[in-house]
Scaffold this motif. Structure first.
Motif, PDB file in Angstrom:
ATOM      1  N   ALA A  15      -7.009  -9.157  37.039  1.00  0.00           N
ATOM      2  CA  ALA A  15      -7.727  -9.514  36.033  1.00  0.00           C
ATOM      3  C   ALA A  15      -8.092  -8.400  35.213  1.00  0.00           C
ATOM      4  O   ALA A  15      -8.021  -8.598  33.990  1.00  0.00           O
ATOM      5  CB  ALA A  15      -8.939 -10.368  36.623  1.00  0.00           C
ATOM      6  N   LEU A  16      -8.531  -7.176  35.758  1.00  0.00           N
ATOM      7  CA  LEU A  16      -9.056  -6.110  35.097  1.00  0.00           C
ATOM      8  C   LEU A  16      -7.708  -5.416  34.226  1.00  0.00           C
ATOM      9  O   LEU A  16      -7.864  -5.157  33.248  1.00  0.00           O
ATOM     10  CB  LEU A  16      -9.421  -5.111  35.917  1.00  0.00           C
ATOM     11  N   TRP A  17      -6.605  -5.472  34.660  1.00  0.00           N
ATOM     12  CA  TRP A  17      -5.455  -5.057  33.924  1.00  0.00           C
ATOM     13  C   TRP A  17      -5.195  -5.960  32.823  1.00  0.00           C
ATOM     14  O   TRP A  17      -4.594  -5.416  31.794  1.00  0.00           O
ATOM     15  CB  TRP A  17      -3.969  -5.083  34.588  1.00  0.00           C
ATOM     16  N   ALA A  18      -5.347  -7.450  33.108  1.00  0.00           N
ATOM     17  CA  ALA A  18      -4.826  -8.138  31.851  1.00  0.00           C
ATOM     18  C   ALA A  18      -5.905  -8.062  30.654  1.00  0.00           C
ATOM     19  O   ALA A  18      -5.559  -8.207  29.572  1.00  0.00           O
ATOM     20  CB  ALA A  18      -4.948  -9.569  32.507  1.00  0.00           C
ATOM     21  N   CYS A  19      -7.010  -7.909  31.132  1.00  0.00           N
ATOM     22  CA  CYS A  19      -8.371  -7.564  30.137  1.00  0.00           C
ATOM     23  C   CYS A  19      -7.882  -6.191  29.341  1.00  0.00           C
ATOM     24  O   CYS A  19      -8.066  -6.522  28.152  1.00  0.00           O
ATOM     25  CB  CYS A  19      -9.752  -7.642  30.701  1.00  0.00           C
ATOM     26  N   PHE A  20      -7.568  -5.380  29.922  1.00  0.00           N
ATOM     27  CA  PHE A  20      -7.152  -4.012  29.261  1.00  0.00           C
ATOM     28  C   PHE A  20      -5.768  -4.384  28.281  1.00  0.00           C
ATOM     29  O   PHE A  20      -5.977  -3.876  27.158  1.00  0.00           O
ATOM     30  CB  PHE A  20      -6.917  -2.941  30.366  1.00  0.00           C
ATOM     31  N   PHE A  21      -4.837  -5.028  28.917  1.00  0.00           N
ATOM     32  CA  PHE A  21      -3.726  -5.165  28.044  1.00  0.00           C
ATOM     33  C   PHE A  21      -4.156  -6.092  26.948  1.00  0.00           C
ATOM     34  O   PHE A  21      -3.490  -5.662  25.763  1.00  0.00           O
ATOM     35  CB  PHE A  21      -2.761  -6.076  29.166  1.00  0.00           C
ATOM     36  N   LEU A  22      -4.772  -7.293  27.014  1.00  0.00           N
ATOM     37  CA  LEU A  22      -5.110  -8.026  25.949  1.00  0.00           C
ATOM     38  C   LEU A  22      -5.963  -7.579  24.676  1.00  0.00           C
ATOM     39  O   LEU A  22      -6.021  -7.563  23.773  1.00  0.00           O
ATOM     40  CB  LEU A  22      -5.772  -9.231  26.306  1.00  0.00           C
ATOM     41  N   GLY A  23      -7.151  -6.648  25.323  1.00  0.00           N
ATOM     42  CA  GLY A  23      -7.987  -6.077  24.452  1.00  0.00           C
ATOM     43  C   GLY A  23      -7.352  -4.846  23.583  1.00  0.00           C
ATOM     44  O   GLY A  23      -7.612  -4.955  22.558  1.00  0.00           O
ATOM     45  N   ASN A  24      -6.657  -4.162  24.304  1.00  0.00           N
ATOM     46  CA  ASN A  24      -5.851  -2.995  23.515  1.00  0.00           C
ATOM     47  C   ASN A  24      -4.766  -3.363  22.456  1.00  0.00           C
ATOM     48  O   ASN A  24      -4.725  -3.026  21.667  1.00  0.00           O
ATOM     49  CB  ASN A  24      -5.153  -1.977  24.631  1.00  0.00           C
ATOM     50  N   LEU A  25      -4.226  -4.745  22.938  1.00  0.00           N
ATOM     51  CA  LEU A  25      -3.294  -5.332  21.947  1.00  0.00           C
ATOM     52  C   LEU A  25      -3.629  -5.588  20.840  1.00  0.00           C
ATOM     53  O   LEU A  25      -3.289  -5.240  19.562  1.00  0.00           O
ATOM     54  CB  LEU A  25      -2.416  -6.563  22.562  1.00  0.00           C
ATOM     55  N   THR A  26      -4.989  -6.423  20.611  1.00  0.00           N
ATOM     56  CA  THR A  26      -5.677  -6.427  19.360  1.00  0.00           C
ATOM     57  C   THR A  26      -6.194  -5.268  18.792  1.00  0.00           C
ATOM     58  O   THR A  26      -6.142  -4.789  17.689  1.00  0.00           O
ATOM     59  CB  THR A  26      -6.930  -7.583  19.643  1.00  0.00           C
ATOM     60  N   LEU A  27      -6.838  -4.433  19.489  1.00  0.00           N
ATOM     61  CA  LEU A  27      -7.738  -3.274  19.076  1.00  0.00           C
ATOM     62  C   LEU A  27      -6.897  -2.144  18.484  1.00  0.00           C
ATOM     63  O   LEU A  27      -7.211  -1.612  17.327  1.00  0.00           O
ATOM     64  CB  LEU A  27      -8.401  -2.719  19.850  1.00  0.00           C
ATOM     65  N   TYR A  28      -5.633  -1.840  19.145  1.00  0.00           N
ATOM     66  CA  TYR A  28      -4.877  -0.934  18.491  1.00  0.00           C
ATOM     67  C   TYR A  28      -4.019  -1.413  17.260  1.00  0.00           C
ATOM     68  O   TYR A  28      -3.494  -0.640  16.545  1.00  0.00           O
ATOM     69  CB  TYR A  28      -3.859  -0.293  19.486  1.00  0.00           C
ATOM     70  N   PHE A  29      -3.752  -2.596  17.004  1.00  0.00           N
ATOM     71  CA  PHE A  29      -3.299  -3.220  16.036  1.00  0.00           C
ATOM     72  C   PHE A  29      -4.273  -2.981  14.732  1.00  0.00           C
ATOM     73  O   PHE A  29      -3.698  -2.351  13.691  1.00  0.00           O
ATOM     74  CB  PHE A  29      -3.012  -4.602  16.170  1.00  0.00           C
ATOM     75  N   GLY A  82      -0.107  -2.961  26.095  1.00  0.00           N
ATOM     76  CA  GLY A  82      -0.817  -3.830  24.856  1.00  0.00           C
ATOM     77  C   GLY A  82      -0.987  -3.092  23.640  1.00  0.00           C
ATOM     78  O   GLY A  82      -1.021  -3.330  22.746  1.00  0.00           O
ATOM     79  N   ALA A  83      -1.525  -1.629  23.888  1.00  0.00           N
ATOM     80  CA  ALA A  83      -1.655  -0.879  22.934  1.00  0.00           C
ATOM     81  C   ALA A  83      -0.226  -0.623  22.131  1.00  0.00           C
ATOM     82  O   ALA A  83      -0.221  -0.263  20.745  1.00  0.00           O
ATOM     83  CB  ALA A  83      -2.271   0.429  23.187  1.00  0.00           C
ATOM     84  N   ILE A  84       0.775  -0.388  22.841  1.00  0.00           N
ATOM     85  CA  ILE A  84       2.022  -0.262  22.273  1.00  0.00           C
ATOM     86  C   ILE A  84       2.657  -1.466  21.384  1.00  0.00           C
ATOM     87  O   ILE A  84       3.143  -1.521  20.389  1.00  0.00           O
ATOM     88  CB  ILE A  84       3.047  -0.109  23.238  1.00  0.00           C
ATOM     89  N   LEU A  85       2.444  -2.765  22.269  1.00  0.00           N
ATOM     90  CA  LEU A  85       2.851  -3.892  21.442  1.00  0.00           C
ATOM     91  C   LEU A  85       1.865  -4.251  20.205  1.00  0.00           C
ATOM     92  O   LEU A  85       2.561  -4.983  19.429  1.00  0.00           O
ATOM     93  CB  LEU A  85       2.506  -4.905  22.506  1.00  0.00           C
ATOM     94  N   GLY A  86       0.752  -3.858  20.193  1.00  0.00           N
ATOM     95  CA  GLY A  86      -0.120  -4.417  18.759  1.00  0.00           C
ATOM     96  C   GLY A  86       0.458  -3.750  17.697  1.00  0.00           C
ATOM     97  O   GLY A  86       0.765  -4.544  16.820  1.00  0.00           O
ATOM     98  N   PRO A  87       0.489  -2.411  17.571  1.00  0.00           N
ATOM     99  CA  PRO A  87       1.031  -1.900  16.297  1.00  0.00           C
ATOM    100  C   PRO A  87       2.325  -2.106  15.998  1.00  0.00           C
ATOM    101  O   PRO A  87       2.548  -2.383  14.894  1.00  0.00           O
ATOM    102  CB  PRO A  87       0.611  -0.401  16.823  1.00  0.00           C
ATOM    103  N   TYR A  88       3.029  -2.266  17.009  1.00  0.00           N
ATOM    104  CA  TYR A  88       4.580  -2.790  16.743  1.00  0.00           C
ATOM    105  C   TYR A  88       4.721  -3.946  16.306  1.00  0.00           C
ATOM    106  O   TYR A  88       5.407  -4.357  15.257  1.00  0.00           O
ATOM    107  CB  TYR A  88       5.474  -2.529  18.182  1.00  0.00           C
TER     108      TYR A  88
END
Length: 433
Positions: free
Chosen positions: A257-271, A390-396
């Motif tokens: 659950a923690l990893w999923a939150c970091f993944f999803l949050g970083n996807l949006t934020l780093y975009f 997520g941080a990689i996927l967001g900007p790409y």
């Protein structure tokens, strides 16, 4: 010698913050500020680089993501290593690599060189964050821990704001490489401060069988006004101590659950962090004002971090973080619909940063509290590593959607949804019974 049952953390919790503890928080804040400066410098320099090198949005998205690839590797591989070699040693090594790679970025002449150096920059930051988070958590009493962690992470948007300010001053006169020269020099200049001012984790030293480490632990404990137990301050036998332990039994569900939150949050934020200045320039906003919007995003995030850290002393973290994530997602959707009204867009950007970035920082507090000291850097490092995907996927993804000609409202809507999902999943991030 103190009773071995009296833990180091319990003694720290019972005492007011000492000068040494404040120094740890301040130095970790400083390093994290340089993280934000060095990592986000590429987003502020991106319009100038794209113009000078004739880069399309998709290629620029890959450049953004290259630093995040390094962060992922650093979080997964080097973050857990701090539980073995020490938090202080990892911070010193990673800060050196960060300063050198940022400085050398100014000399990049091709996209390949730029991407390679951004990977090394990300590698250093990925190694730093778990150790910084862990060191602050271990040196602060329970009543101040959330606020101290939030303050430490406030350095990141402050670094982003400083990067935006310097970019606006330096790029028109000296060109985009000047931003990276400034970042590299500032980062390397902090090494003497860290070398002489930053102590090793008392929990880490207390677990060591080395006489030298034991003597150093006793010196630090005396400075803090506490007593070191006769036995190492270890966790219970059921606590996770290896990577595999975090993926089995009662620890599996909260870790995922923690990893999923970091993944999803970083996807949006780093975009949002990487693309906001460039998207606004393409929408017709002058370059200087677009960079200002990026600064406002970080400003709002910094205020949100402190607000969440302060409120967490009075209110439970989980409902607050759920509210922050959902509101942040809705505000990002609203940004996509306000491209024609610059002042409204800027106001929405500040509020989106407040809730999105502020809420994401709350995950660091949850991560530090979720795992015991024997596996804290490992647990935090793996969670950050998951977030970096997520941080990689967001900007790409942003670069791909922009290159396809999608309207701004549509891709802002799509890339805000992961943040809303994180708000629902965060309820599952709890210590196993």
């Amino acid at each position: 010698m103190a009773d071995a049952a009296t833990s180091l953390q319990a003694q720290l919790d019972a005492r007011p913050m000492s000068a040494l503890q404040w120094r740890v928080v301040a130095l970790c804040w400083l390093v994290n500020m340089l993280d934000g400066f060095d990592l986000l410098a590429i987003s502020f320099a991106a319009p100038a680089i794209a113009k000078a090198w004739q880069l399309d949005p998709k290629t620029l998205g890959i450049v953004f993501s290259s630093g995040l690839v390094g962060m992922t590797i650093g979080s997964f591989v080097l973050g857990p290593a701090a539980d073995r070699i020490g938090r202080r040693r990892m911070i010193l090594i990673a800060t050196t690599v960060l300063g050198l790679s940022t400085l050398l970025t100014a000399a990049a002449g091709t996209v390949a060189q730029l991407m390679t150096l951004r990977v090394f920059t990300g590698l250093a930051i990925g190694a730093l964050l778990p150790s910084l988070n862990t060191l602050v958590a271990e040196y602060t009493p329970d009543a101040r821990r959330n606020l101290a962690i939030a303050f430490m992470h406030l350095g990141y948007p402050v670094g982003g704001i400083a990067g935006g300010f310097l970019a606006g001053q330096l790029i028109p006169t000296f060109g985009w490489p000047a931003v990276f020269v400034a970042g590299g020099v500032f980062t390397l200049a902090t090494l003497p401060l860290l070398l002489f001012g930053l102590p090793e984790s008392l929990h880490y030293l207390g677990r060591s069988v080395s006489p030298r480490a034991r003597r150093r632990a006793e010196q630090i404990a005396a400075t803090l006004g506490i007593r070191l137990g006769a036995a190492p301050d270890t966790a219970t036998n059921t606590a996770p101590v290896r990577v595999a332990d975090l993926l089995r039994g009662h620890w599996l569900a909260p870790s995922l659950a923690l990893w999923a939150c970091f993944f999803l949050g970083n996807l949006t934020l780093y975009f949002l962090l990487n693309w906001t200045p460039t998207v606004l320039v393409e929408a017709g906003v002058p370059s200087e004002r677009a960079i200002g919007a990026g600064m406002l995003l970080n400003l709002g995030g910094g205020i949100g971090m402190l607000a969440l850290g302060h409120l967490s002393a009075r209110w439970p973290m989980h409902p607050m973080m759920c509210g922050f994530f959902v509101l942040g997602g809705l505000l990002i959707m609203a940004i996509g619909q306000a491209s024609g009204a610059v002042n409204v867009l800027f106001a929405l950007t500040v509020l989106a940063g407040f809730f999105a970035l502020g809420g994401l920082i709350g995950l660091y507090s949850l991560a530090a509290r979720l795992y015991p000291d024997s596996a804290r850097a490992t647990g935090v490092g793996l969670a950050l590593g998951a977030g970096r995907f997520g941080a990689i996927l967001g900007p790409y993804t942003g670069g791909v959607l922009i290159s396809l000609g999608w309207p701004m409202g549509r891709y802002f809507l799509l890339l805000a949804l992961p943040l809303v999902a994180a708000g629902l999943i965060v309820w599952r991030v709890r210590q196993p019974a």
